[in-house]
Design an enzyme around this catalytic site. Structure first.
Site: not given
Lengths: 768, 768
Positions: A359-360, A490, A602-603
């Site tokens: 999906w990046d 994640e 994480k992000q």
């Protein structure tokens, strides 16, 4: 292993001094590519030290049999892997019968490597004293042609310093190569034919299982002090290798040169039975031009890329080097010429993450390509997903969904799911939302609606159907809930009501409904075709509406924030600042369960939603959420800092924005994660571009116009970038205190700067 | 593959007719064992059809390198595997030089296999016509001696029917065997020595990595029509095999017989350098006794087992056969002689689940062994965990716990964790509770407190410390919560506040505190030793207390039930009854994410807590919870029906209780899960025993006495069982309408029947 050996330079990546412990890192950092193929910066001559060999052909992959501990229903049978392709760069060099090998040389001095970003080539020079005490000077230059994208060219010069010697170049092709990352030590390539004539050689090989047929080829020209040598070489060939021997007596300080042209032709682009012919045609084009003319073309091609994509930064050479490195590597990886291709997380620089598309692409890469290329390139990225819609529907069916619901895979080469951790494969379904968002984003930016009736609407319908089935009605909450997902963070798995996923799911349904309405009214024949194909009814749409209108969003009254998931407030909410530094990075220090129950992110997760849907929320709301979530964020994903940088800039926190920017822009050059030897983080490089353009520049689309709120880090004197907006190119130059705008062509452009409308007349620098 | 070929019989498992498609199933069902070793019912003679060879030595395992898709921090390096040991049963049979092999015979008639449960032997007979048209009658009998538990014995008779023939027996040992379940095709055994003398042979081999040294041995005696033959055999040996040839001219209708004695001696029990000597000693004992006397001993040993452990059922031969099959297989697997051993889920009948010890032992098996053996056996099972306490502490440390917190592994051979799915390994931590509960249960049943000051208290402290650290304080709930666990229902992963886990965690802390108090007061010197060792302080205990007193338990006011986990009520609560039958079993039909977000329960979860802590709740509360949860339970674990059967009986729902009972008692015999060929479900067999004794019989401990509320399924005329309660043996005979009690020995026993105290005087049948 934090690196400090890359020498700051505005236009080049430069390494000086030979150090065998950093060979693999440099092989990653000096990677080259042309969108159709790419390779790590492996040496042409033999190297017996530790090395990670890699040469990759776009779209050619191997379906490596899945390896798991405990099989779960629904796991894919294979994980597609980018695979190391036959070696065409190899040139063994013998000096008086001793083979040149830097790892075994008595002495190596003046070693210098340069990746010239401006002109698109890689060079290397050194003086080596071999074990026979002979010293030679070596200078090489290599590039993968942007124009003739099946070809690469190498110039390899050897100059004996210590006296006259016999030098032999042995250029070769070799398909007896192996992959670092193989689950079951399978053979990946089957070589069917090795042929040569007096000057050219060809290896025909196809990948096992996927049957991609390729022909690897080479042809060489020899020179002494620039004078062409026309000897007939001795040849040698085996089942998987072919080489030519070009010996020469070379006097001290004379230079023996080989120009080697090589590369791949693939049956994705040529008739399977005509690959050798295609290779010969390609070689003829390249050899007729010669190394020097081909290099001139290369410089022009890169000048064209930079003309549109360059970002300049004044007053900070490391920042300048960093951003250009990112832009160059993105262009190595994907140029948008072929809708069958996409942007792998490591591009052509390594094998990790195997499959090509995450999906990046939609979440991070699309804005870069939209703004720095013509809009067909972005459309190609959308078309890639349209072409894989049937596979996304099959994927959803295999998980129990029906009626044309589509779940795009987490990782894919050809539309089939490759990933096999249940918490990701089956649960990190927010990816589906990014694919719909990219359609919205493309239209918002380009104003090209045609894609939606032609292709996009079918994708939107498949995705809306998925979300509609994926939720269930909670009697307890009297709302639709989404159980068992993994959000962008994640570090939480199998959570309930991830706000980001619920929010984008609702948005997808609303957006699909809105476009069904619009296509119905404005594109009647497309609508008829689509309805016949997907068989959608008013009853179904009204059922969608019910879900969208009654979606549950976890919210904390006390903190006045949406909750990342139902259980977030039960966590032990110690901020990252208060976490013992020895415990970080937690993904290396902590067991997985401990990470999962921690509050550490994480992000961007909730904040990813605020990034995509910024217009839906006030700046005060953004600030509340940023202040709530960022302190728990460990940024252990390369995709994390850029979104936070953009949001910090939006909140006027330029110091923080700059800190995040640094982390993203030189992530690989400074090897923050101590893993650059495995390859580069290509997709996050687009995030770096966004950090400047959307973060510092504050670029948005507002009222159908480009809008800016320019800011500049105090460390910089100025920066500039260009944006191709609806076929007009706007240059933005930001200095301390003022911003200049300039538009190419002959049409004026109305933009918004700090909330005020400004008209930019053509070829006229406007200062705000 | 539902089986109906097992012939109902009260005391035997019988198969008639040869069918090569059921060979592997029968190899499981007719397995034999003696606690120290066990084996599948593989044929002695060659069999070239599909077969699953297995002969296992208790406590001998191989640490197979872990295989995962994506490595997570904390995963164990290996998964211990029970491993197929060298073959000692093999006897090749040649008839006029043609090898007997049922798979290739022209005709096989009168095939019959019997596992005689009463006497503990396995027999087989058939008439086979070989490809040379010679017909022979074969009769075999085999057992693993209970008394000489390193030895097995085989009698193999061949009678030519169609005329005189030359018959050769070729008994052999073979260490060139392989495991079905190997992650990386490693070699498991290293054979170091193959030796033989005129009558005996020995293979010394050790397991790779674990270095268990073994000697496999054999000696044979030959007879024609019962008359011993004293020929010196020809021998043949290779690196991993040794065999003897015993040819004989056999007239029509004469019987040629071989008695083969074989087995294993292991350096767990003997000096590594003396294994051959030990084997010779063992062989001497067996051969001196001879097959017939050894068999007589075997019958006596089994008579002793049955004397205590038998359950009779009148009026239902299949039920009778089922319960005896379960009791027999439990005794094959574990006899309680060796505290280093434990009860593997598949015993000695297959390789699946590899490691030996699960929480099954404490939760399901302990009650059976407590009641049917002397109490040292149960104590051995507790001691096993005490001996592994250090490893449990190390295991917890590797996951970030400190201060002597102990987390017992999910699966283990030697105390080290073997399992490697994060959602189980790291999160199915309720297993720790069962280990503490077993200590409580042992004391409750035996009244032997000595184990606790000697050993148990240290275990309880380690476990309490784990729970104390594993929770965190939720500011939001103002309670201690436990995030990210997997409860007994493995169809939910990474859930928050699993009621069962929270409840048993609180109980463990309370129980540890209570015993610390008691040991402190009553066992001062033990207390001093323990405090010095574990370094516990009043401050720590008070911190434990705070956790126990403020533990969070999810509860639904509306349904008046404790919730399985925080998110349970958000699920789509469709009962199993309303689930399309084509969707079941869901673990075969649904992808894992779909199972996880469904309300379907694999095995008792909240109800497991109500089973363990029945006294803490009223019958009305049990009923509410049973009626809430059972309708969502799919019972896809072999451990599920027994608990539900016991609870249904307690609620007076005998029809339902009986249905559950049937499902558990003939699970393997009728191959409910279509996987019996992989081995038997040993640990759930103890649950079957509990279904009768605790379910129908209603046996409990109340006011320090045995208590019963006897009921009987309407399908049965009567049933009986015995219980060894604090060294008094009580026999319970339940008929329709009345129950009889009888106590052995010379001491009266006070029991409770349907709430009333009843005194049973010795050797006097009391009817209630």
């Amino acid at each position: 292993m934090n690196q400090d050996y890359i020498i700051p330079n505005e236009w080049s990546i430069i390494e000086e001094g030979y150090n065998d412990s950093r060979i693999k890192s440099s092989e990653s950092l000096f990677s080259i590519g042309n969108g159709a193929m790419g390779q790590r910066a492996n040496f042409e001559e033999k190297y017996s030290g530790e090395t990670f060999q890699g040469s990759y052909i776009a779209g050619v992959y191997y379906p490596d049999k899945t390896r798991v501990g405990w099989w779960k229903n629904g796991y894919p049978e294979y994980f597609a892997k980018v695979l190391n392709a036959p070696n065409w760069i190899g040139i063994n060099v013998f000096v008086n019968d001793i083979q040149l090998d830097l790892f075994t040389c008595k002495k190596v001095v003046d070693f210098r490597r340069e990746l010239n970003m401006k002109e698109g080539w890689l060079s290397r020079s050194f003086k080596a004293t071999l074990i026979n005490d002979i010293t030679v000077k070596v200078e090489t230059k290599r590039f993968l042609s942007i124009d003739l994208d099946e070809v690469g060219a190498i110039e390899y010069n050897v100059t004996p310093i210590s006296g006259d010697v016999e030098i032999t170049f042995q250029p070769y092709l070799d398909s007896g190569i192996h992959n670092e990352d193989s689950n079951w030590d399978d053979q990946f390539w089957n070589t069917t034919n090795v042929t040569e004539n007096s000057s050219q050689a060809f290896i025909e090989a196809h990948t096992m299982k996927t049957n991609f047929h390729t022909c690897t080829f080479m042809e060489s020209k020899l020179f002494i002090n620039g004078k062409e040598q026309n000897s007939i070489p001795k040849t040698e060939s085996s089942e998987t290798k072919v080489s030519f021997y070009y010996p020469a007596h070379v006097k001290a300080n004379e230079t023996y040169t080989i120009h080697k042209f090589g590369g791949y032709v693939v049956d994705r682009n040529h008739d399977t039975n005509q690959l050798v012919t295609a290779a010969k045609n390609t070689l003829k084009l390249a050899v007729d031009l010669g190394f020097s003319n081909l290099l001139d073309q290369q410089k022009q091609a890169w000048a064209n890329i930079w003309e549109m994509a360059d970002i300049t930064i004044d007053g900070d050479v490391k920042a300048q080097q960093g951003i250009r490195f990112n832009i160059m590597q993105l262009n190595h990886t994907y140029l948008g010429k072929d809708a069958r291709l996409n942007i792998g997380p490591k591009g052509f620089t390594g094998e990790k993450y195997g499959g090509s598309t995450y999906w990046d692409t939609e979440a991070y890469c699309l804005p870069f390509y939209m703004a720095t290329k013509n809009q067909e390139v972005a459309k190609s990225l959308l078309t890639y997903r349209y072409n894989q819609l049937d596979k996304a529907i099959e994927n959803a069916e295999s998980l129990g969904f029906t009626n044309g619901a589509a779940l795009y895979p987490m990782v894919t080469m050809n539309g089939e799911e490759c990933h096999n951790e249940w918490e990701i494969t089956f649960e990190e379904i927010h990816r589906n939302g990014a694919i719909a968002f990219a359609i919205f984003n493309y239209y918002r930016f380009t104003n090209d609606y045609s894609y939606i009736p032609e292709k996009g609407l079918e994708v939107l319908i498949g995705i809306a159907r998925f979300w509609h089935q994926r939720v269930n009605f909670s009697e307890d909450k009297q709302k639709y809930v989404m159980l068992g997902v993994t959000g962008p963070n994640e570090y939480e798995n199998n959570i309930n009501n991830n706000w980001y996923t619920n929010y984008i799911a609702k948005w997808c349904i609303d957006y699909a409904l809105e476009n069904i309405e619009k296509v119905k009214e404005e594109y009647a024949s497309d609508f008829k075709r689509i309805v016949e194909k997907v068989n959608i009814s008013e009853a179904e749409l009204s059922s969608w509406r019910k879900v969208a209108e009654n979606m549950y969003f976890p919210y904390s009254e006390k903190h006045e924030v949406f909750l990342q998931q139902d259980g977030f407030l039960d966590k032990d909410l110690v901020t990252v600042e208060n976490l013992d530094k020895s415990q970080r990075p937690i993904n290396q220090k902590w067991s997985w369960d401990r990470i999962l129950r921690s509050p550490y992110i994480k992000q961007a997760d909730v904040l990813q939603g605020f990034y995509f849907f910024e217009d839906h929320f006030s700046t005060e709301e953004l600030e509340k959420h940023f202040d709530f979530y960022e302190p728990f964020t460990v940024h252990e994903s390369s995709l994390s800092p850029c979104v936070h940088s953009i949001q910090a800039a939006k909140l006027g926190r330029m110091e923080q924005a700059y800190t995040f920017y640094l982390r993203t822009s030189r992530l690989d050059l400074d090897d923050y994660n101590k893993e650059v030897e495995e390859g580069l983080h290509i997709t996050s490089m687009a995030g770096t571009w966004m950090s400047i353009v959307e973060g510092f520049g504050g670029m948005r689309i507002q009222e159908d116009k480009l809008s800016f709120t320019p800011q500049i880090p105090s460390q910089w004197e100025g920066y500039s970038f260009k944006v191709n907006f609806r076929n007009q190119v706007l240059k933005v130059i930001v200095n301390q205190g003022k911003t200049h705008f300039e538009v190419d062509g002959n049409k004026e452009l109305q933009i918004i700067v700090n909330g005020e409308k400004v008209t930019i007349s053509p070829n006229n620098l406007v200062t705000v």
